[in-house]
Design an enzyme around this catalytic site. Structure first.
Site, PDB file in Angstrom:
ATOM      1  CB  THR A  55       5.389  24.844   6.719  1.00 35.56           C
ATOM      2  OG1 THR A  55       6.553  24.075   6.398  1.00 35.56           O
ATOM      3  CG2 THR A  55       4.156  24.120   6.212  1.00 35.56           C
TER       4      THR A  55
ATOM      5  CE  LYS B 177       5.808  26.893   0.181  1.00 33.90           C
ATOM      6  NZ  LYS B 177       5.298  27.525  -1.037  1.00 33.90           N
TER       7      LYS B 177
ATOM      8  CB  SER C  49       0.511  28.894  -4.643  1.00 30.44           C
ATOM      9  OG  SER C  49       1.027  28.455  -3.416  1.00 30.44           O
TER      10      SER C  49
ATOM     11  NE  ARG D 176       3.434   3.032  10.802  1.00 27.66           N
ATOM     12  CZ  ARG D 176       4.320   3.619  10.016  1.00 27.66           C
ATOM     13  NH1 ARG D 176       5.297   4.336  10.531  1.00 27.66           N
ATOM     14  NH2 ARG D 176       4.253   3.497   8.715  1.00 27.66           N
TER      15      ARG D 176
ATOM     16  CD  GLU E 166       9.445  10.285  -2.481  1.00 27.14           C
ATOM     17  OE1 GLU E 166      10.430  10.613  -3.160  1.00 27.14           O
ATOM     18  OE2 GLU E 166       8.329   9.998  -2.974  1.00 27.14           O
TER      19      GLU E 166
ATOM     20  CG  HIS F 182      -1.587   1.308   1.506  1.00 27.24           C
ATOM     21  ND1 HIS F 182      -2.572   1.829   0.711  1.00 27.24           N
ATOM     22  CD2 HIS F 182      -1.384   2.221   2.504  1.00 27.24           C
ATOM     23  CE1 HIS F 182      -2.952   3.000   1.199  1.00 27.24           C
ATOM     24  NE2 HIS F 182      -2.249   3.271   2.287  1.00 27.24           N
TER      25      HIS F 182
ATOM     26  CE1 TYR G 120       8.499  19.395   4.217  1.00 27.37           C
ATOM     27  CE2 TYR G 120      10.371  17.948   4.553  1.00 27.37           C
ATOM     28  CZ  TYR G 120       9.374  18.744   5.067  1.00 27.37           C
ATOM     29  OH  TYR G 120       9.237  18.870   6.411  1.00 27.37           O
TER      30      TYR G 120
ATOM     31  CG  ASP H 140       6.292  18.624 -26.201  1.00 35.29           C
ATOM     32  OD1 ASP H 140       6.455  18.139 -25.070  1.00 35.29           O
ATOM     33  OD2 ASP H 140       5.635  18.059 -27.092  1.00 35.29           O
TER      34      ASP H 140
ATOM     35  CG  HIS I 119      12.109  14.469   6.018  1.00 33.45           C
ATOM     36  ND1 HIS I 119      11.053  14.038   6.771  1.00 33.45           N
ATOM     37  CD2 HIS I 119      11.942  15.792   5.880  1.00 33.45           C
ATOM     38  CE1 HIS I 119      10.279  15.063   7.078  1.00 33.45           C
ATOM     39  NE2 HIS I 119      10.795  16.144   6.557  1.00 33.45           N
TER      40      HIS I 119
ATOM     41  CD1 TRP J 168       6.483   3.541   4.146  1.00 31.04           C
ATOM     42  CD2 TRP J 168       7.556   4.390   2.375  1.00 31.04           C
ATOM     43  NE1 TRP J 168       6.912   4.803   4.486  1.00 31.04           N
ATOM     44  CE2 TRP J 168       7.569   5.359   3.410  1.00 31.04           C
ATOM     45  CE3 TRP J 168       8.169   4.709   1.164  1.00 31.04           C
ATOM     46  CZ2 TRP J 168       8.188   6.599   3.267  1.00 31.04           C
ATOM     47  CZ3 TRP J 168       8.786   5.948   1.034  1.00 31.04           C
ATOM     48  CH2 TRP J 168       8.781   6.882   2.074  1.00 31.04           C
TER      49      TRP J 168
ATOM     50  CB  SER K 199      10.571   6.496 -14.392  1.00 34.92           C
ATOM     51  OG  SER K 199       9.490   7.312 -14.684  1.00 34.92           O
ATOM     52  CB  SER K 200      11.707   9.731 -10.322  1.00 31.86           C
ATOM     53  OG  SER K 200      10.477   9.252  -9.926  1.00 31.86           O
TER      54      SER K 200
ATOM     55  CG  HIS L 174      12.298  14.113  11.769  1.00 33.12           C
ATOM     56  ND1 HIS L 174      12.165  15.345  11.191  1.00 33.12           N
ATOM     57  CD2 HIS L 174      11.700  13.251  10.913  1.00 33.12           C
ATOM     58  CE1 HIS L 174      11.505  15.220  10.043  1.00 33.12           C
ATOM     59  NE2 HIS L 174      11.207  13.959   9.861  1.00 33.12           N
ATOM     60  CG  HIS L 175      11.714   9.873   9.442  1.00 36.07           C
ATOM     61  ND1 HIS L 175      10.376   9.794   9.163  1.00 36.07           N
ATOM     62  CD2 HIS L 175      12.166  10.956   8.752  1.00 36.07           C
ATOM     63  CE1 HIS L 175      10.034  10.770   8.331  1.00 36.07           C
ATOM     64  NE2 HIS L 175      11.100  11.491   8.079  1.00 36.07           N
TER      65      HIS L 175
END
Lengths: 539, 47
Positions: free
Chosen positions: A332, A335, A272, A454, A259, A81, A261, A110, A257, A146, A173-174, A306-307
């Protein structure tokens, strides 16, 4: 009518044979709009697949005890998932939006590398097939989370190799997609479209693309080392051979991390664009928005641990990562302040895109606050790996990224399809999703604070009520996405609905509204002349 | 298949634009490759 219509629309409406038709149009697609459509359809398909896995999880957790799946399959469901939603749904959806909108918004004909763009997309299909088919491999799908933590990854069956291969392909690809986006934005803007006049969606994607180029190779390196640990006798992460599984966590989160963002900055860009359009005011603090986006991106490189507060790092390390993480709330907050200030005293209306955008601001901010709570090392020690964290990141990824994606879809769909989506459909989808989302994830805060961990298929009786509520909400949320598919998306793709005008939203600004709806196959073949604000074509 | 001429801010021909695009693309790709390989080499040799 704009000059673009004269150049692009006229020429190509009359010459509809200038692009391939049938399956060749899609397989050999080099047009940014077609590739954008492919990306968006692919990501929605993956969203549904990932959603089915999520409903498997919620069905099992509806009641205590084991009802539908065994714990091994449950772990596979949570892992797949996460991987499918992050790499298959959210990221490609934003790339699809980038493909569709960036050339239109900067006045380019293009993407810079049209054929590489095709390759970037079609690489995703075998990767997705590998991921989905891993459920049918011996031992089942990857079940290491994941994050693909060692040493779990070193103990799994062949599906782990399929998973690693799929991640490599998706990463390639990314990276190609990101290079394409950076080069397109930097080299192909129309005359007058200076950097500080670019729409915020383009800015956020430029910064996101740099982030991707910086961190995807790190993930690729980490999973390559996992692969060599599995098959070639190395022991980077294998404690049995003297390796260090914690090192994997450091490397993974150095990617992981940023990722986070990568999945939220383009969402900020979409919001925006939409808030000023429906508040009928220019975006408040454009420059500070750009600098806040860049600040978030830079800070994202120094907060990864922090993870890992619960892994036993030194107190000085905890303090550094705690304060660095809390620092991110400053840009943040800038924003969120700017969005609210844009709405302040605006002539606001709440069409569907605005509802999703305001919903995003409200619910994402809640996720941001719980993130701030998680960032504090002493609290995190208590709530690490509990449902509080699950609630937090679903508030920022579903109510953040997914809501912004839907906001973007409802905002730009008239330009893509040439038809307006009836407001009642969008409103049912929005309110249904908002309510069911909160029914699903709000109770998880309480479950986490009460200590429910979890990634377990079973739980004690005391957690039963909130889990039941969450499961009911999850099925409701799934139902709303099926509603979107059958009531919104398919009729729109079949061209049913009121024809969309060139600029369907009164307050919208930008070059994408200077071309007809639906956007012609070729747009801005010759550089448009822009007005001083770079939002209008003047010749 | 897009055969549209590409555009950019300054008056510049399509071939030159392709050359500029390719150069920037290769630079970015080599940055990505350096990150991956450099990072693995660092871990192998210095850990």
């Amino acid at each position: 009518m704009s000059a673009v219509l004269d150049h692009g629309g006229h020429a190509h409406d009359d010459h509809a044979h200038d692009h391939p038709h049938g399956w060749r149009r899609w397989v050999y697609a080099t047009n940014h709009k077609d590739i954008g459509t492919l990306y968006l359809l692919f990501s929605f398909t993956m969203l549904l697949i990932g959603g089915v896995l999520a409903l498997g999880i919620r069905a099992e957790l509806f009641q205590p005890g084991l009802q539908f799946v065994n714990p091994e399959l449950f772990n596979q469901l949570t892992t797949m998932h996460g991987i499918i939603m992050v790499f298959g749904a959210i990221m490609p959806a934003f790339v699809g939006m980038a493909n569709w909108m960036i050339p239109l918004q900067i006045g380019a004909s293009d993407m810079a590398f049209a054929r590489m763009n095709n390759f970037s997309f079609w690489l995703m299909i075998p990767a997705a097939l590998l991921l989905v088919s891993s459920f049918f491999m011996p031992g089942g799908a990857p079940a290491a989370g994941w994050t693909l933590y060692a040493p779990l990854t070193l103990q799994m069956g062949p599906s782990m190799d399929a998973g690693i291969f799929a991640m490599h392909i998706l990463g390639a690809s990314s990276i190609m997609g990101s290079i394409n986006i950076v080069v397109t934005i930097l080299n192909m803007r129309a005359p007058g479209m200076t950097l500080m006049k670019m729409p915020m969606f383009v800015w956020t994607w430029l910064i996101t693309a740099y982030l991707l180029i910086a961190v995807i190779p790190v993930l690729a390196g980490a999973i390559t080392m996992t692969l060599t640990d599995r098959h070639f006798g190395t022991s980077f992460f294998n404690p049995a051979g003297g390796g260090d599984p914690i090192m994997y966590q450091h490397i993974f989160w150095f990617f992981g991390h940023p990722e986070v963002y990568i999945m939220i900055l383009p969402a900020f860009g979409i919001v925006s664009q939409i808030v000023p359009a429906f508040a009928r005011k220019p975006l408040f603090g454009y420059h500070s928005m750009v600098y806040a986006t860049a600040s978030i991106a830079i800070l994202s490189f120094i907060v990864w641990a922090h993870h890992m507060f619960a892994t036993g790092m030194p107190v000085t390390g905890q303090l550094f990562f705690m304060y660095a993480t809390m620092l991110i709330s400053v840009p943040t907050g800038v924003k969120v302040f700017n969005w609210v200030a844009t709405m302040w005293k605006g002539s606001m209306t709440f069409e569907t895109p605005m509802l999703w955008a305001v919903g995003f601001i409200f619910v994402f901010t809640m996720g941001g606050f719980t993130g701030l709570i998680c960032s504090m090392a002493p609290i995190d020690t208590q709530i690490q790996d509990t449902y509080y964290v699950v609630a937090h990141f679903h508030y920022v990824l579903v109510a953040g990224s997914l809501y912004a994606l839907y906001a973007g879809v409802y905002y730009w769909a008239p330009k893509w399809s040439g038809v307006m989506i009836p407001e009642w459909k969008g409103k049912i989808h929005f309110w249904g999703s908002l309510i069911t989302f909160n029914v699903t994830f709000f109770p998880m805060h309480f479950l986490g604070l009460a200590g429910m961990p979890r990634r377990y298929a079973d739980y004690p009786m005391q957690f039963a009520d909130f889990n039941m509520v969450a499961s009911i909400g999850a099925f409701g949320f799934g139902l709303m996405q099926v509603f979107f598919l059958f009531v919104v998306l398919i009729p729109m793709m079949r061209g049913k609905g009121e024809p969309a005008p060139q600029k369907p939203w009164e307050g919208a600004e930008g070059l994408e509204w200077e071309v007809p709806s639906p956007a012609p196959f070729h747009t801005y073949e010759t550089p448009p002349k822009l007005d001083a604000t770079a939002t209008r074509v003047i010749g | 298949m897009s055969t549209a001429p590409m555009t950019r801010p300054n008056p510049i021909d399509a071939r030159d634009l392709r050359r500029r695009n390719l150069r920037m693309g290769l630079i970015l790709a080599s940055v990505a490759a350096t990150f991956m390989v450099g990072f693995m080499v660092r871990i192998i040799w210095f850990s």
